[in-house]
Design a protein around this motif. Structure first.
Motif, PDB file in Angstrom:
ATOM      1  N   CYS A 178      12.124   7.271 -18.551  1.00  0.00           N
ATOM      2  CA  CYS A 178      10.934   6.917 -18.577  1.00  0.00           C
ATOM      3  C   CYS A 178      10.288   5.318 -17.402  1.00  0.00           C
ATOM      4  O   CYS A 178       9.175   4.869 -16.684  1.00  0.00           O
ATOM      5  CB  CYS A 178      10.903   4.894 -19.563  1.00  0.00           C
ATOM      6  SG  CYS A 178      11.361   5.613 -20.408  1.00  0.00           S
ATOM      7  N   ILE A 179      10.796   6.529 -16.339  1.00  0.00           N
ATOM      8  CA  ILE A 179      10.061   5.689 -14.781  1.00  0.00           C
ATOM      9  C   ILE A 179       8.567   5.877 -14.689  1.00  0.00           C
ATOM     10  O   ILE A 179       8.500   6.055 -13.243  1.00  0.00           O
ATOM     11  CB  ILE A 179      10.348   6.551 -14.249  1.00  0.00           C
ATOM     12  CG1 ILE A 179      10.268   8.104 -13.361  1.00  0.00           C
ATOM     13  CG2 ILE A 179      12.614   6.545 -13.823  1.00  0.00           C
ATOM     14  CD1 ILE A 179      11.120   9.305 -12.883  1.00  0.00           C
ATOM     15  N   GLY A 180       7.458   7.059 -15.407  1.00  0.00           N
ATOM     16  CA  GLY A 180       6.457   6.912 -15.219  1.00  0.00           C
ATOM     17  C   GLY A 180       6.072   5.280 -15.053  1.00  0.00           C
ATOM     18  O   GLY A 180       4.813   4.848 -14.999  1.00  0.00           O
ATOM     19  N   GLY A 181       6.739   4.283 -15.599  1.00  0.00           N
ATOM     20  CA  GLY A 181       6.472   2.782 -15.389  1.00  0.00           C
ATOM     21  C   GLY A 181       6.246   1.747 -14.528  1.00  0.00           C
ATOM     22  O   GLY A 181       5.461   1.699 -14.649  1.00  0.00           O
ATOM     23  N   ILE A 182       6.782   2.878 -12.945  1.00  0.00           N
ATOM     24  CA  ILE A 182       6.741   2.689 -12.097  1.00  0.00           C
ATOM     25  C   ILE A 182       5.735   3.049 -11.541  1.00  0.00           C
ATOM     26  O   ILE A 182       4.985   2.588 -10.996  1.00  0.00           O
ATOM     27  CB  ILE A 182       8.428   2.966 -11.678  1.00  0.00           C
ATOM     28  CG1 ILE A 182       9.299   2.415 -12.022  1.00  0.00           C
ATOM     29  CG2 ILE A 182       7.579   2.728  -9.682  1.00  0.00           C
ATOM     30  CD1 ILE A 182      10.700   3.145 -11.155  1.00  0.00           C
ATOM     31  N   HIS A 183       5.481   4.438 -11.805  1.00  0.00           N
ATOM     32  CA  HIS A 183       3.888   4.833 -11.088  1.00  0.00           C
ATOM     33  C   HIS A 183       2.552   3.501 -11.322  1.00  0.00           C
ATOM     34  O   HIS A 183       2.418   4.233 -10.562  1.00  0.00           O
ATOM     35  CB  HIS A 183       4.105   6.230 -11.937  1.00  0.00           C
ATOM     36  CG  HIS A 183       2.434   6.949 -12.107  1.00  0.00           C
ATOM     37  ND1 HIS A 183       1.838   7.325 -11.172  1.00  0.00           N
ATOM     38  CD2 HIS A 183       1.508   6.697 -12.673  1.00  0.00           C
ATOM     39  CE1 HIS A 183       0.499   7.700 -10.895  1.00  0.00           C
ATOM     40  NE2 HIS A 183       0.231   7.393 -12.511  1.00  0.00           N
ATOM     41  N   SER A 184       2.871   3.833 -13.101  1.00  0.00           N
ATOM     42  CA  SER A 184       1.151   3.064 -13.089  1.00  0.00           C
ATOM     43  C   SER A 184       1.863   1.426 -12.871  1.00  0.00           C
ATOM     44  O   SER A 184       0.329   0.921 -12.834  1.00  0.00           O
ATOM     45  CB  SER A 184       1.438   3.090 -15.322  1.00  0.00           C
ATOM     46  OG  SER A 184       2.703   2.464 -15.520  1.00  0.00           O
ATOM     47  N   GLY A 185       2.504   1.001 -12.854  1.00  0.00           N
ATOM     48  CA  GLY A 185       2.848  -0.349 -12.510  1.00  0.00           C
ATOM     49  C   GLY A 185       2.162  -0.935 -10.932  1.00  0.00           C
ATOM     50  O   GLY A 185       1.368  -1.788 -10.512  1.00  0.00           O
ATOM     51  N   ALA A 186       2.939   0.400 -10.010  1.00  0.00           N
ATOM     52  CA  ALA A 186       2.477   0.534  -8.347  1.00  0.00           C
ATOM     53  C   ALA A 186       0.724   0.063  -9.047  1.00  0.00           C
ATOM     54  O   ALA A 186       0.277   0.334  -7.777  1.00  0.00           O
ATOM     55  CB  ALA A 186       3.166   1.322  -7.330  1.00  0.00           C
ATOM     56  N   ALA A 187       0.211   1.576  -9.239  1.00  0.00           N
ATOM     57  CA  ALA A 187      -1.012   2.195  -9.537  1.00  0.00           C
ATOM     58  C   ALA A 187      -2.066   0.819  -9.441  1.00  0.00           C
ATOM     59  O   ALA A 187      -2.938   1.004  -8.688  1.00  0.00           O
ATOM     60  CB  ALA A 187      -1.579   3.155 -10.223  1.00  0.00           C
ATOM     61  N   VAL A 188      -1.840   0.056 -10.810  1.00  0.00           N
ATOM     62  CA  VAL A 188      -2.235  -0.962 -11.699  1.00  0.00           C
ATOM     63  C   VAL A 188      -2.138  -2.113 -10.173  1.00  0.00           C
ATOM     64  O   VAL A 188      -3.095  -2.533  -9.070  1.00  0.00           O
ATOM     65  CB  VAL A 188      -2.232  -1.293 -12.554  1.00  0.00           C
ATOM     66  CG1 VAL A 188      -2.920  -2.899 -12.949  1.00  0.00           C
ATOM     67  CG2 VAL A 188      -2.367  -0.236 -14.009  1.00  0.00           C
ATOM     68  N   SER A 189      -1.463  -2.044  -9.138  1.00  0.00           N
ATOM     69  CA  SER A 189      -1.301  -3.417  -8.712  1.00  0.00           C
ATOM     70  C   SER A 189      -1.897  -2.598  -7.027  1.00  0.00           C
ATOM     71  O   SER A 189      -2.823  -3.808  -6.573  1.00  0.00           O
ATOM     72  CB  SER A 189       0.525  -3.278  -8.356  1.00  0.00           C
ATOM     73  OG  SER A 189       1.303  -3.745  -9.719  1.00  0.00           O
ATOM     74  N   GLY A 190      -1.894  -1.578  -6.840  1.00  0.00           N
ATOM     75  CA  GLY A 190      -2.276  -2.085  -5.411  1.00  0.00           C
ATOM     76  C   GLY A 190      -3.574  -1.142  -6.005  1.00  0.00           C
ATOM     77  O   GLY A 190      -4.281  -1.681  -4.851  1.00  0.00           O
ATOM     78  N   THR A 191      -4.481  -1.149  -7.189  1.00  0.00           N
ATOM     79  CA  THR A 191      -5.685  -0.903  -7.281  1.00  0.00           C
ATOM     80  C   THR A 191      -6.375  -2.976  -7.304  1.00  0.00           C
ATOM     81  O   THR A 191      -7.061  -3.368  -6.440  1.00  0.00           O
ATOM     82  CB  THR A 191      -6.162  -1.031  -8.580  1.00  0.00           C
ATOM     83  OG1 THR A 191      -5.895   0.927  -8.538  1.00  0.00           O
ATOM     84  CG2 THR A 191      -7.969  -1.079  -8.387  1.00  0.00           C
ATOM     85  N   ILE A 192      -4.849  -3.895  -7.593  1.00  0.00           N
ATOM     86  CA  ILE A 192      -5.620  -5.052  -6.932  1.00  0.00           C
ATOM     87  C   ILE A 192      -5.672  -5.769  -5.860  1.00  0.00           C
ATOM     88  O   ILE A 192      -6.194  -6.473  -5.470  1.00  0.00           O
ATOM     89  CB  ILE A 192      -4.792  -5.809  -8.339  1.00  0.00           C
ATOM     90  CG1 ILE A 192      -5.542  -5.775  -9.653  1.00  0.00           C
ATOM     91  CG2 ILE A 192      -4.941  -7.444  -7.811  1.00  0.00           C
ATOM     92  CD1 ILE A 192      -4.025  -6.393 -10.634  1.00  0.00           C
ATOM     93  N   TRP A 193      -4.443  -4.640  -5.163  1.00  0.00           N
ATOM     94  CA  TRP A 193      -4.401  -5.462  -4.504  1.00  0.00           C
ATOM     95  C   TRP A 193      -5.562  -5.467  -3.079  1.00  0.00           C
ATOM     96  O   TRP A 193      -5.942  -5.617  -2.393  1.00  0.00           O
ATOM     97  CB  TRP A 193      -3.189  -4.567  -3.586  1.00  0.00           C
ATOM     98  CG  TRP A 193      -2.038  -5.743  -3.902  1.00  0.00           C
ATOM     99  CD1 TRP A 193      -1.248  -5.255  -4.382  1.00  0.00           C
ATOM    100  CD2 TRP A 193      -1.568  -6.810  -2.695  1.00  0.00           C
ATOM    101  NE1 TRP A 193       0.142  -6.128  -4.618  1.00  0.00           N
ATOM    102  CE2 TRP A 193      -0.057  -7.138  -3.277  1.00  0.00           C
ATOM    103  CE3 TRP A 193      -2.215  -7.665  -1.625  1.00  0.00           C
ATOM    104  CZ2 TRP A 193       0.383  -8.410  -3.352  1.00  0.00           C
ATOM    105  CZ3 TRP A 193      -1.363  -8.840  -1.273  1.00  0.00           C
ATOM    106  CH2 TRP A 193       0.035  -8.947  -1.489  1.00  0.00           C
ATOM    107  N   ALA A 224     -14.194   1.737  -6.609  1.00  0.00           N
ATOM    108  CA  ALA A 224     -14.694   1.995  -8.037  1.00  0.00           C
ATOM    109  C   ALA A 224     -14.014   3.426  -8.558  1.00  0.00           C
ATOM    110  O   ALA A 224     -13.991   3.745  -9.949  1.00  0.00           O
ATOM    111  CB  ALA A 224     -16.147   2.531  -7.771  1.00  0.00           C
ATOM    112  N   LEU A 225     -13.423   4.100  -7.464  1.00  0.00           N
ATOM    113  CA  LEU A 225     -12.867   5.669  -7.955  1.00  0.00           C
ATOM    114  C   LEU A 225     -11.384   4.960  -8.737  1.00  0.00           C
ATOM    115  O   LEU A 225     -11.821   5.580 -10.062  1.00  0.00           O
ATOM    116  CB  LEU A 225     -12.625   6.549  -7.319  1.00  0.00           C
ATOM    117  CG  LEU A 225     -13.881   7.058  -6.169  1.00  0.00           C
ATOM    118  CD1 LEU A 225     -13.629   7.763  -4.856  1.00  0.00           C
ATOM    119  CD2 LEU A 225     -14.533   8.140  -7.382  1.00  0.00           C
ATOM    120  N   LEU A 226     -10.638   3.903  -8.470  1.00  0.00           N
ATOM    121  CA  LEU A 226      -9.727   3.661  -8.880  1.00  0.00           C
ATOM    122  C   LEU A 226      -9.828   3.017 -10.515  1.00  0.00           C
ATOM    123  O   LEU A 226      -8.893   3.447 -10.792  1.00  0.00           O
ATOM    124  CB  LEU A 226      -8.526   2.491  -8.147  1.00  0.00           C
ATOM    125  CG  LEU A 226      -8.104   3.683  -7.040  1.00  0.00           C
ATOM    126  CD1 LEU A 226      -7.194   2.738  -5.856  1.00  0.00           C
ATOM    127  CD2 LEU A 226      -7.804   4.394  -7.449  1.00  0.00           C
TER     128      LEU A 226
END
Length: 511
Positions: A178-193, A224-226
């Protein structure tokens, strides 16, 4: 059912033991749905059935004697078995096992921590440099959590836990997939930052405070890409338009990385100390090294891109088994195959036989690509990266495990049965297993696990997999269940077991 004393020992099953046992072992059969990707068993060609009319262990009987009428198997009367009450309250268990899966909880932890820092940064009015560094740090985590070597390292560490540890600890470690949750959480958070960085950068540009026009242009383009990548990565969109998702993710991701390089260089130049060279500024900045590692992580699998020889063995009009010898694999591994490496990749579990070099995989009919592969019988295919671990790798964490497979889901399960690294019992439900997958597979599975239950759905109809799984858990005294099936059935069985206090593990379709 089969007595515990009839189980194979925990040692690995040597291929010669398997082959030697085939003539004297009966064949079995049993049922329902099919997993879209699947492999098979040892690499002998399909042979004649070894079915005989006499029963083998306990109630288990052969599947090849259609003239003898209906079989009586270990499932006889299972529909009348009462299921125990589910533990915990309705709302709590649904929230825990369905709404808030561990994948989503990991996402939530990463996202919540980021948003707490986000609020602090807004209150303190952090400058663009700080915001940019935090955004890049999140993208760094997101990319590394999808790197083959990192994934394999997580599985290796989690599966070091001995079986003597308390079950509640091993149950948590078993959800390492389930470590993919870390991937998606960091990706979405990075986009917001990055959005906050761009807003702050625009403000500073208007006040002529460090930020230049090129920096803003790169930032807006990356956003836009993210956003496009996140939209197509939403679970429902990813399932319905998987090829589009994969193409968008790949090409937008590559473009975004190139633009991140430009953004970092221009941002560091904007904040460069007077008199200091750009080269010294860049080398001394953390974002440069984070982006360097990110880029290397993305490039590394493609450095191992190659076209390898494959031997095709058509098992039926439903599936073909592909044999490879370019590398060796272990139980739980999957590989990525392609005929057009820039546009689409397909993941398949590998089947390795102890003592036999190379591996095989079974491609079952589940779409245009798989149908073409079955019809064309490819002689060469593209592969990239290294074999990567999946959910069935966690099996040795538990003392007694019920392995459940439906259809071609037997592919990922088969090598675990052969390896026998813990005490196992197999439940395989498939339509006409011998006709569809060949005698070699059925015989080898029975040789490795004489108590295997193979339920033929063509003869007996689709079973209630929750009830049938529970009966076998009870009779085998299984400590955990590992299932490979289609998505709806996997979720149903996993929830049916978990809600009754039985650890259960199945794929989560997060890639």
């Amino acid at each position: 059912m089969v007595s515990h004393s009839s189980l194979p020992s925990s040692r690995e099953v040597d291929v010669t033991d398997v082959v030697a046992a085939l003539p004297s072992l009966p064949a079995v059969a049993r049922t329902p749905s099919m997993h879209p990707h699947g492999p098979l068993a040892p690499s002998s060609s399909t042979g004649s059935s070894t079915a005989s009319s006499s029963p083998t262990h306990s109630k288990l009987q052969l599947s090849g004697d259609s003239e003898k009428g209906a079989e009586i198997g270990p499932w006889e009367g299972y529909l009348d078995d009462p299921l125990p009450e589910k533990t915990q309250g309705h709302l709590f268990r649904n929230a825990r096992f369905q709404i808030m899966s561990l994948y989503r909880r990991l996402f939530g932890v990463v996202f919540t921590v980021n948003m707490a820092l986000f609020i602090v940064a807004c209150v303190r009015r952090a400058d663009a440099m700080y915001l940019g560094q935090v955004a890049i740090a999140n993208f760094f985590v997101a990319i590394l959590m999808r790197q083959d070597y990192i994934i394999n390292a997580f599985f290796a560490v989690a599966c070091l836990a001995p079986q003597s540890w308390p079950l509640w600890i091993r149950r948590i470690l078993g959800r390492v997939y389930c470590i993919g949750g870390i991937h998606s959480g960091a990706a979405v958070s990075g986009t917001i930052w990055l959005v906050l960085f761009t807003a702050q950068g625009t403000r500073q540009f208007l006040h002529q405070d460090h930020i230049s026009i090129p920096t803003l242009v790169f930032a807006y383009t990356i956003i836009a890409l993210l956003v496009g990548m996140i939209v197509f990565a939403y679970p429902q969109a990813r399932i319905r338009h998987h090829n589009t998702f994969e193409t968008v993710h790949r090409f937008c991701g590559w473009t975004a990385i190139a633009l991140v390089w430009c953004l970092v260089i221009f941002l560091l130049n904007d904040y460069r100390v007077p008199g200091q060279t750009l080269g010294r500024t860049v080398v001394g900045a953390a974002p440069f090294w984070l982006v360097l590692v990110m880029t290397w992580s993305i490039i590394l699998p493609w450095l191992r891109l190659r076209k390898v020889v494959v031997r095709s063995e058509v098992l039926s009009n439903h599936c073909v088994r592909l044999h490879f010898d370019y590398t060796n694999t272990h139980p739980g591994h999957f590989v990525r195959l392609s005929t057009a490496p820039l546009t689409e990749w397909h993941s398949f579990a590998t089947i390795s036989v102890p003592g036999t070099p190379g591996f095989s995989t079974v491609v079952s009919r589940a779409g245009d690509w798989t149908s073409t592969c079955i019809a064309a019988e490819p002689t060469r295919l593209w592969v990239r990266g290294v074999p990567c671990y999946g959910v069935v790798r966690v099996t040795p964490l538990f003392r007694r495990v019920l392995l459940v497979a439906t259809g071609s889901g037997i592919g990922p399960i088969a090598p675990v049965v052969y390896a026998q690294r813990t005490q196992l019992r197999l439940l395989w439900s498939a339509p006409s297993p011998r006709e569809t997958f060949g005698d070699a597979l059925v015989d080898s599975l029975v040789a490795a696990d004489p108590g295997a239950v193979i339920y033929d759905t063509r003869k007996h109809g689709k079973p209630d997999m929750v009830k049938l799984t529970y009966r076998m858990v009870r009779d085998f005294d299984a400590e955990a269940v590992v299932i490979i099936s289609n998505e709806p059935l996997t979720k149903k069985v996993v929830y049916g077991m978990m809600s009754r206090g039985i650890p259960a593990f199945g794929a989560i379709w997060d890639s």
